[in-house]
Design a protein around this motif. Sequence first.
Motif, mmCIF file in Angstrom:
data_model
loop_
_atom_site.group_PDB
_atom_site.id
_atom_site.type_symbol
_atom_site.label_atom_id
_atom_site.label_comp_id
_atom_site.label_asym_id
_atom_site.label_seq_id
_atom_site.Cartn_x
_atom_site.Cartn_y
_atom_site.Cartn_z
ATOM 1 N N LEU A 117 16.219 19.492 -41.033
ATOM 2 C CA LEU A 117 17.646 19.201 -40.970
ATOM 3 C C LEU A 117 18.447 20.493 -40.998
ATOM 4 C CD1 LEU A 117 20.066 17.192 -41.105
ATOM 5 C CD2 LEU A 117 19.904 17.403 -43.608
ATOM 6 N N LEU A 118 19.306 20.680 -39.997
ATOM 7 C CA LEU A 118 20.295 21.747 -40.003
ATOM 8 C C LEU A 118 21.611 21.120 -40.452
ATOM 9 C CD1 LEU A 118 19.507 23.523 -36.606
ATOM 10 C CD2 LEU A 118 18.907 24.327 -38.889
ATOM 11 N N SER A 119 22.205 21.669 -41.501
ATOM 12 C CA SER A 119 23.432 21.079 -42.028
ATOM 13 C C SER A 119 24.340 22.176 -42.565
ATOM 14 C CB SER A 119 23.111 20.068 -43.129
ATOM 15 O OG SER A 119 22.379 20.669 -44.189
ATOM 16 N N PHE A 120 25.625 21.844 -42.718
ATOM 17 C CA PHE A 120 26.574 22.869 -43.152
ATOM 18 C C PHE A 120 27.665 22.266 -44.028
ATOM 19 C CE2 PHE A 120 28.871 20.964 -39.707
ATOM 20 C CZ PHE A 120 30.231 21.241 -39.904
ATOM 21 N N SER A 121 28.396 23.166 -44.662
ATOM 22 C CA SER A 121 29.497 22.797 -45.544
ATOM 23 C C SER A 121 30.651 23.749 -45.289
ATOM 24 C CB SER A 121 29.045 22.896 -47.007
ATOM 25 O OG SER A 121 30.122 22.684 -47.889
ATOM 26 N N ALA A 122 31.874 23.226 -45.278
ATOM 27 C CA ALA A 122 33.067 24.058 -45.126
ATOM 28 C C ALA A 122 33.518 24.538 -46.499
ATOM 29 C CB ALA A 122 34.182 23.261 -44.452
ATOM 30 N N ILE A 123 33.811 25.812 -46.618
ATOM 31 C CA ILE A 123 34.276 26.364 -47.889
ATOM 32 C C ILE A 123 35.737 25.993 -48.096
ATOM 33 C CG2 ILE A 123 34.659 28.483 -49.206
ATOM 34 C CD1 ILE A 123 32.365 29.755 -47.662
ATOM 35 N N THR A 124 36.069 25.572 -49.309
ATOM 36 C CA THR A 124 37.459 25.222 -49.625
ATOM 37 C C THR A 124 37.942 26.045 -50.815
ATOM 38 O OG1 THR A 124 36.883 23.424 -51.158
ATOM 39 C CG2 THR A 124 37.103 22.866 -48.815
ATOM 40 N N ASP A 125 39.260 26.182 -50.890
ATOM 41 C CA ASP A 125 39.885 26.995 -51.933
ATOM 42 C C ASP A 125 41.160 26.292 -52.395
ATOM 43 O OD1 ASP A 125 40.306 29.079 -53.677
ATOM 44 O OD2 ASP A 125 40.623 30.607 -52.133
ATOM 45 N N GLU A 126 41.862 26.937 -53.328
ATOM 46 C CA GLU A 126 43.152 26.414 -53.757
ATOM 47 C C GLU A 126 44.075 26.314 -52.539
ATOM 48 O OE1 GLU A 126 43.833 25.384 -56.846
ATOM 49 O OE2 GLU A 126 41.750 25.852 -57.346
ATOM 50 N N PRO A 127 44.887 25.260 -52.449
ATOM 51 C CA PRO A 127 45.692 25.056 -51.241
ATOM 52 C C PRO A 127 46.958 25.893 -51.230
ATOM 53 C CG PRO A 127 46.152 23.331 -52.794
ATOM 54 C CD PRO A 127 45.073 24.186 -53.436
ATOM 55 N N PRO A 128 47.497 26.165 -50.047
ATOM 56 C CA PRO A 128 48.827 26.772 -49.969
ATOM 57 C C PRO A 128 49.864 25.768 -50.468
ATOM 58 C CG PRO A 128 48.076 26.154 -47.792
ATOM 59 C CD PRO A 128 46.911 25.954 -48.712
ATOM 60 N N ALA A 129 51.069 26.249 -50.701
ATOM 61 C CA ALA A 129 52.099 25.424 -51.338
ATOM 62 C C ALA A 129 52.390 24.148 -50.562
ATOM 63 C CB ALA A 129 53.375 26.245 -51.501
ATOM 64 N N GLU A 130 52.425 24.233 -49.218
ATOM 65 C CA GLU A 130 52.809 23.053 -48.442
ATOM 66 C C GLU A 130 51.735 21.963 -48.477
ATOM 67 O OE1 GLU A 130 50.952 25.907 -45.415
ATOM 68 O OE2 GLU A 130 52.202 26.016 -47.206
ATOM 69 N N VAL A 131 50.457 22.361 -48.575
ATOM 70 C CA VAL A 131 49.379 21.370 -48.683
ATOM 71 C C VAL A 131 49.407 20.727 -50.071
ATOM 72 C CG1 VAL A 131 46.870 21.020 -48.678
ATOM 73 C CG2 VAL A 131 47.937 22.513 -46.959
ATOM 74 N N SER A 132 49.629 21.554 -51.081
ATOM 75 C CA SER A 132 49.736 21.037 -52.450
ATOM 76 C C SER A 132 50.910 20.071 -52.579
ATOM 77 C CB SER A 132 49.890 22.198 -53.432
ATOM 78 O OG SER A 132 50.017 21.731 -54.757
ATOM 79 N N ALA A 133 52.046 20.439 -51.987
ATOM 80 C CA ALA A 133 53.228 19.583 -52.065
ATOM 81 C C ALA A 133 53.010 18.251 -51.359
ATOM 82 C CB ALA A 133 54.433 20.306 -51.462
ATOM 83 N N ALA A 134 52.128 18.249 -50.346
ATOM 84 C CA ALA A 134 51.835 17.003 -49.628
ATOM 85 C C ALA A 134 50.911 16.093 -50.426
ATOM 86 C CB ALA A 134 51.220 17.318 -48.268
ATOM 87 N N GLY A 135 50.321 16.641 -51.504
ATOM 88 C CA GLY A 135 49.515 15.804 -52.377
ATOM 89 C C GLY A 135 48.036 16.098 -52.394
ATOM 90 N N HIS A 136 47.610 17.249 -51.810
ATOM 91 C CA HIS A 136 46.176 17.549 -51.827
ATOM 92 C C HIS A 136 45.904 18.859 -52.545
ATOM 93 C CE1 HIS A 136 42.208 16.353 -50.675
ATOM 94 N NE2 HIS A 136 41.944 17.585 -50.293
ATOM 95 N N ASP A 137 44.722 18.921 -53.195
ATOM 96 C CA ASP A 137 44.442 20.052 -54.079
ATOM 97 C C ASP A 137 43.414 21.040 -53.542
ATOM 98 O OD1 ASP A 137 42.207 18.466 -54.246
ATOM 99 O OD2 ASP A 137 42.145 18.386 -56.442
ATOM 100 N N ARG A 138 42.957 20.895 -52.289
ATOM 101 C CA ARG A 138 42.004 21.842 -51.707
ATOM 102 C C ARG A 138 42.418 22.147 -50.278
ATOM 103 N NH1 ARG A 138 39.676 24.373 -55.308
ATOM 104 N NH2 ARG A 138 38.039 25.040 -53.875
#
Length: 307
Positions: free
Chosen positions: A244-265
């Motif tokens: 199996l070849l598989s992958f994962s996207a790295i996530t970090d703290e969100p920028p202000a506009e993403v956080s304000a929209a209601g998401h934390d990554r």
Amino acid sequence: MCYSAQIVAEWKKYKRNFGVEISVQDYFDLFWRRRAGEKIKIPKALEDGFADPQTQAERDVKALIDEWREAEQTRLQQELFKQRQRLAAAERILATKITKKAQHDQRIASSKTEQILGWLADLERTESKPRDARIYPNVFTHVVVSENGKRVLRPMRYGCRPAGKPAFYDTKYPGTYNARRDNLEGFWKGQFGRHHAIEVVTAFYENVDRDGSNVVLEFKPSMTDPMLVACLWSHWSAPGEQDLLSFSAITDEPPAEVSAAGHDRCIIPIKPENIDAWLNPDPANLAACFAILDDRERPYYEHRLAA
């Protein structure tokens, strides 16, 4: 968590824009496994990339896609017949007597009939739609990696199963389609600094809460070029099991506009000039890897309710 993304699906664009080589054999193997009966999820847009084959290897891939579509059409038509029979039987009972079972069968059969008709229409459809290039966890998509100093395009499953771990990690850790930046040297230490990849996307989607109800938002960057999302990947193998070849996207703290929209990554789009440095990491210099993640693109993300 980036649970869904809109990918750049035309693999010929990867050759033109990023100078990659396409591992056609990997795509042949993937479509062969699906044709043989494995439950493999592949976006329609990836199939359509082989609609106009130019080489014998590409024609071989297209033949597998055509064979699978024909078999899938037969399977769906048989299931459609079964559901229509179920619906007709339920309606005959309801015409004389209301029962919970008949109502249940009517509701389920109607829903499945509509769903199957949609799937059949997609199999026959030739024009492309945006949803053809949208991926979700456990779906295979294009990923750029480096092999012997060359950029290579390979199909991988969105949802990383780290090498050396048991297959049940897929269910024990269902969120492994994302790798938190603050856990790269923990859970992901076998991949971070060793096996890096890039996923090319134009938008991502998140579940957010709106007054106690879940809604899906589309986040689209202000930048005109696609995002080069920093990813980790793994080549998993075990005795008696399919590799199996598989992958994962790295996530970090969100920028202000993403956080304000209601998401934390938020995913991390790296800069084009950092592609090769990211794809060819030095495991003895993790600081350089973190520096690339810090030196990221920082677009403004507009959001809207997803269609």
